[in-house]
Design a protein around this motif. Structure first.
Motif, short mmCIF file in Angstrom:
data_model
loop_
_atom_site.label_atom_id
_atom_site.label_comp_id
_atom_site.label_asym_id
_atom_site.label_seq_id
_atom_site.Cartn_x
_atom_site.Cartn_y
_atom_site.Cartn_z
N GLN A 211 10.63 4.98 -1.21
CA GLN A 211 10.83 6.23 -1.94
C GLN A 211 10.15 6.19 -3.31
O GLN A 211 9.42 7.11 -3.68
N ASN A 212 10.34 5.12 -4.05
CA ASN A 212 9.72 4.99 -5.38
C ASN A 212 8.20 4.98 -5.29
O ASN A 212 7.52 5.62 -6.10
N GLU B 169 7.11 8.61 -4.42
CA GLU B 169 7.36 9.50 -5.54
C GLU B 169 6.37 9.26 -6.69
O GLU B 169 5.90 10.21 -7.31
N ASP B 170 6.05 8.01 -6.95
CA ASP B 170 5.10 7.68 -8.01
C ASP B 170 3.68 8.16 -7.69
O ASP B 170 2.85 8.28 -8.59
N ILE C 290 3.12 10.96 -5.39
CA ILE C 290 3.40 12.08 -4.50
C ILE C 290 2.27 13.11 -4.45
O ILE C 290 1.99 13.68 -3.41
N PHE D 74 5.90 16.50 -7.95
CA PHE D 74 7.22 15.87 -8.00
C PHE D 74 8.15 16.69 -8.89
O PHE D 74 7.78 17.09 -9.99
N SER E 222 14.33 13.24 -8.25
CA SER E 222 14.75 12.19 -7.34
C SER E 222 16.27 12.09 -7.40
O SER E 222 16.86 12.21 -8.47
N ASP F 248 17.17 13.19 -1.59
CA ASP F 248 16.44 12.00 -2.05
C ASP F 248 15.28 12.39 -2.96
O ASP F 248 15.14 11.85 -4.05
N THR F 249 14.42 13.27 -2.50
CA THR F 249 13.23 13.65 -3.26
C THR F 249 13.02 15.16 -3.12
O THR F 249 13.12 15.69 -2.02
N GLY G 77 10.13 18.10 -4.15
CA GLY G 77 8.80 18.40 -4.63
C GLY G 77 8.55 19.88 -4.52
O GLY G 77 9.38 20.64 -4.01
N TRP H 223 14.77 10.16 2.87
CA TRP H 223 14.16 8.89 3.30
C TRP H 223 15.15 8.10 4.14
O TRP H 223 16.30 7.94 3.78
N ASP I 143 10.76 10.09 7.92
CA ASP I 143 11.12 11.05 6.89
C ASP I 143 11.53 12.33 7.60
O ASP I 143 10.92 12.74 8.56
#
Length: 89
Positions: A31-32, A35-36, A38, A46, A49, A59-60, A62, A75, A87
Motif C-alpha cells: 500500500q505504501n 500510494e507513494d 500512485i 492521491f 490513506s 485503505d486508499t 484517489g 488492499w 485489489d
C-alpha cells in the motif's frame, strides 16, 4: 500477473523480457509503495490513506481527473499465495 519490460535488440526489434517479482507478506508495505507512486502507477491523484467515514475505513482514496471520479482501493494479500495480491474496487 506477470510483468514485462520492453527493450530493443541490436536490430532495433522490440523484445519483451519478464521482470522478476517480489512478494509482499504485509499489505501495508505494498500500500505504501503504490500510494507513494500512485500518479505513476495508477494515473490518479492521491487523496488519503486509512480514511474513516462512520464505521467504514478505506485503505486508499484517489481522484481520477479524466473521469472526474473518486477511486477507493482496498488492499488485500491473497491468502492462498503470499507472492500475489488482490485489489478490490
Amino acid at each position: 500477473m506477470k510483468l514485462y519490460k520492453v527493450k530493443p535488440d541490436s536490430t532495433d526489434q522490440l523484445l519483451l523480457s519478464e521482470i522478476d517479482s517480489i512478494g509482499f507478506t504485509k499489505e501495508k508495505r505494498l500500500q505504501n509503495l503504490i500510494e507513494d507512486n500512485i500518479s505513476l502507477t495508477l494515473r490518479i491523484n492521491f487523496i488519503a490513506s486509512e480514511f474513516t467515514v462512520g464505521k467504514y475505513r478505506m485503505d486508499t482514496i484517489g481522484y481520477d481527473t479524466e473521469v472526474q471520479s473518486f477511486i477507493i482501493i482496498e488492499w488485500q494479500i491473497a491468502r492462498n499465495n503470499l507472492n500475489e495480491f488482490n485489489d478490490v474496487n
